[in-house]
Design a protein around this motif. Structure first.
Motif, mmCIF file in Angstrom:
data_model
loop_
_atom_site.group_PDB
_atom_site.id
_atom_site.type_symbol
_atom_site.label_atom_id
_atom_site.label_comp_id
_atom_site.label_asym_id
_atom_site.label_seq_id
_atom_site.Cartn_x
_atom_site.Cartn_y
_atom_site.Cartn_z
ATOM 1 N N THR A 28 65.139 51.607 45.226
ATOM 2 C CA THR A 28 65.388 52.508 46.330
ATOM 3 C C THR A 28 65.737 53.892 45.789
ATOM 4 O OG1 THR A 28 66.837 52.996 48.207
ATOM 5 C CG2 THR A 28 67.783 51.752 46.398
ATOM 6 N N PHE A 29 65.418 54.928 46.577
ATOM 7 C CA PHE A 29 65.761 56.292 46.193
ATOM 8 C C PHE A 29 67.039 56.765 46.891
ATOM 9 C CE2 PHE A 29 62.246 56.992 43.585
ATOM 10 C CZ PHE A 29 61.053 56.657 44.197
ATOM 11 N N ASP A 30 67.764 55.840 47.492
ATOM 12 C CA ASP A 30 68.933 56.230 48.293
ATOM 13 C C ASP A 30 69.945 57.051 47.500
ATOM 14 O OD1 ASP A 30 69.195 53.238 50.403
ATOM 15 O OD2 ASP A 30 67.837 54.951 50.406
ATOM 16 N N HIS A 31 70.114 56.719 46.239
ATOM 17 C CA HIS A 31 71.155 57.375 45.461
ATOM 18 C C HIS A 31 70.601 58.245 44.339
ATOM 19 C CE1 HIS A 31 73.947 54.844 47.597
ATOM 20 N NE2 HIS A 31 73.248 53.783 47.238
ATOM 21 N N VAL A 32 69.282 58.446 44.354
ATOM 22 C CA VAL A 32 68.622 59.100 43.228
ATOM 23 C C VAL A 32 67.862 60.336 43.686
ATOM 24 C CG1 VAL A 32 66.858 58.806 41.449
ATOM 25 C CG2 VAL A 32 68.406 56.929 41.976
ATOM 26 N N THR A 33 67.980 61.384 42.928
ATOM 27 C CA THR A 33 67.119 62.560 43.095
ATOM 28 C C THR A 33 66.038 62.509 42.027
ATOM 29 O OG1 THR A 33 68.791 64.015 44.071
ATOM 30 C CG2 THR A 33 67.022 65.072 42.846
ATOM 31 N N ILE A 34 64.818 62.752 42.437
ATOM 32 C CA ILE A 34 63.702 62.817 41.499
ATOM 33 C C ILE A 34 63.228 64.272 41.436
ATOM 34 C CG2 ILE A 34 61.374 62.064 40.926
ATOM 35 C CD1 ILE A 34 63.346 59.807 40.762
ATOM 36 N N ALA A 35 63.068 64.773 40.238
ATOM 37 C CA ALA A 35 62.588 66.146 40.061
ATOM 38 C C ALA A 35 61.377 66.154 39.146
ATOM 39 C CB ALA A 35 63.687 67.028 39.484
ATOM 40 N N TRP A 36 60.525 67.124 39.380
ATOM 41 C CA TRP A 36 59.409 67.399 38.476
ATOM 42 C C TRP A 36 59.762 68.626 37.642
ATOM 43 C CZ3 TRP A 36 55.305 64.354 37.560
ATOM 44 C CH2 TRP A 36 54.981 63.383 38.502
ATOM 45 N N PHE A 37 59.550 68.491 36.359
ATOM 46 C CA PHE A 37 59.733 69.590 35.421
ATOM 47 C C PHE A 37 58.407 69.844 34.717
ATOM 48 C CE2 PHE A 37 64.373 70.174 35.081
ATOM 49 C CZ PHE A 37 64.820 69.060 35.775
ATOM 50 N N ARG A 38 58.339 70.990 34.064
ATOM 51 C CA ARG A 38 57.185 71.247 33.198
ATOM 52 C C ARG A 38 57.655 72.043 31.991
ATOM 53 N NH1 ARG A 38 53.803 75.482 37.078
ATOM 54 N NH2 ARG A 38 55.217 77.278 36.851
ATOM 55 N N GLN A 39 56.913 71.866 30.917
ATOM 56 C CA GLN A 39 57.234 72.594 29.694
ATOM 57 C C GLN A 39 55.949 73.061 29.038
ATOM 58 O OE1 GLN A 39 59.740 70.482 26.896
ATOM 59 N NE2 GLN A 39 60.451 72.406 26.026
ATOM 60 N N ALA A 40 55.805 74.366 28.961
ATOM 61 C CA ALA A 40 54.671 74.979 28.270
ATOM 62 C C ALA A 40 55.059 75.203 26.808
ATOM 63 C CB ALA A 40 54.308 76.302 28.931
ATOM 64 N N PRO A 41 54.075 75.291 25.921
ATOM 65 C CA PRO A 41 54.374 75.495 24.497
ATOM 66 C C PRO A 41 55.263 76.716 24.267
ATOM 67 C CG PRO A 41 52.069 74.962 24.781
ATOM 68 C CD PRO A 41 52.630 75.158 26.162
ATOM 69 N N GLY A 42 56.336 76.516 23.521
ATOM 70 C CA GLY A 42 57.228 77.606 23.192
ATOM 71 C C GLY A 42 58.172 78.034 24.295
ATOM 72 N N LYS A 43 58.148 77.314 25.403
ATOM 73 C CA LYS A 43 59.005 77.688 26.533
ATOM 74 C C LYS A 43 59.981 76.567 26.853
ATOM 75 C CE LYS A 43 55.886 80.972 28.744
ATOM 76 N NZ LYS A 43 55.273 81.401 30.030
ATOM 77 N N GLU A 44 61.039 76.948 27.559
ATOM 78 C CA GLU A 44 62.022 75.969 27.983
ATOM 79 C C GLU A 44 61.475 75.111 29.117
ATOM 80 O OE1 GLU A 44 65.749 77.757 28.917
ATOM 81 O OE2 GLU A 44 66.704 75.880 29.510
ATOM 82 N N ARG A 45 61.955 73.881 29.164
ATOM 83 C CA ARG A 45 61.561 73.011 30.270
ATOM 84 C C ARG A 45 62.162 73.556 31.556
ATOM 85 N NH1 ARG A 45 61.818 66.659 29.102
ATOM 86 N NH2 ARG A 45 60.741 67.533 27.284
ATOM 87 N N GLU A 46 61.319 73.688 32.587
ATOM 88 C CA GLU A 46 61.786 74.281 33.842
ATOM 89 C C GLU A 46 61.552 73.342 35.011
ATOM 90 O OE1 GLU A 46 59.634 77.874 34.662
ATOM 91 O OE2 GLU A 46 57.705 76.861 34.854
ATOM 92 N N GLY A 47 62.461 73.381 35.960
ATOM 93 C CA GLY A 47 62.317 72.579 37.167
ATOM 94 C C GLY A 47 61.262 73.178 38.075
ATOM 95 N N VAL A 48 60.426 72.323 38.642
ATOM 96 C CA VAL A 48 59.333 72.755 39.501
ATOM 97 C C VAL A 48 59.600 72.371 40.949
ATOM 98 C CG1 VAL A 48 56.883 72.409 40.003
ATOM 99 C CG2 VAL A 48 57.654 72.639 37.638
ATOM 100 N N ALA A 49 60.037 71.139 41.158
ATOM 101 C CA ALA A 49 60.265 70.649 42.514
ATOM 102 C C ALA A 49 61.176 69.440 42.448
ATOM 103 C CB ALA A 49 58.940 70.260 43.183
ATOM 104 N N CYS A 50 61.812 69.148 43.568
ATOM 105 C CA CYS A 50 62.612 67.926 43.639
ATOM 106 C C CYS A 50 62.474 67.312 45.026
ATOM 107 C CB CYS A 50 64.073 68.184 43.302
ATOM 108 S SG CYS A 50 64.958 69.243 44.454
#
Length: 133
Positions: A28-50
């Motif tokens: 169940t997702f009742d207690h969990v947040t799911i997020a999408w991140f992305r990381q391009a070469p040489g860049k920090e991982r960034e949040g895209v959506a949740c």
């Protein structure tokens, strides 16, 4: 601990679409947040959506709002990221991640947080998205 497996990456031309999937081991997702991140070469991982992220249910990074849509199929315990009007700058390895809802600030603050990725405990292996110009 939530186990996550991403799929759906690939090569697409600019202006095209891809749909990523994130299969979760949680019943169940009742207690969990799911997020999408992305990381391009040489860049920090960034949040895209949740999704399941507080009062907004879904929230997006400014640069993808209106082009990306996050959704879920709860029966399959799977979260999707539909990406339309893709741009070369969207090229990156995309990850889904999970965190307990109560551990996260409101999305407006979360997406402005330095090192947002550190707020998430469980990660998939990533899937590569390449957008050609």
């Amino acid at each position: 601990e939530v186990q996550l497996v991403e799929s759906g990456g690939g090569l697409v031309q600019a202006g095209g679409s891809l749909r990523l999937a994130c299969a979760a081991s949680t019943p169940t997702f009742d207690h969990v947040t799911i997020a999408w991140f992305r990381q391009a070469p040489g860049k920090e991982r960034e949040g895209v959506a949740c999704i399941f992220c507080g009062e907004y249910n879904t929230y997006y990074k400014d640069s993808v709002r209106g082009r990306f849509t996050v959704s879920s199929d709860n029966a399959k315990a799977t979260v999707y990221l539909q990406m339309n009007s893709l741009k070369p700058e969207d090229t990156a390895v995309y990850y889904c991640a999970a965190a307990e809802k109560i551990s996260l600030p409101t999305p407006r603050l979360l997406f402005k947080t330095s090192h947002m990725a550190r707020k998430f405990d469980d990660w998939g292996q990533g899937t590569l998205v390449t957008v050609s110009s």
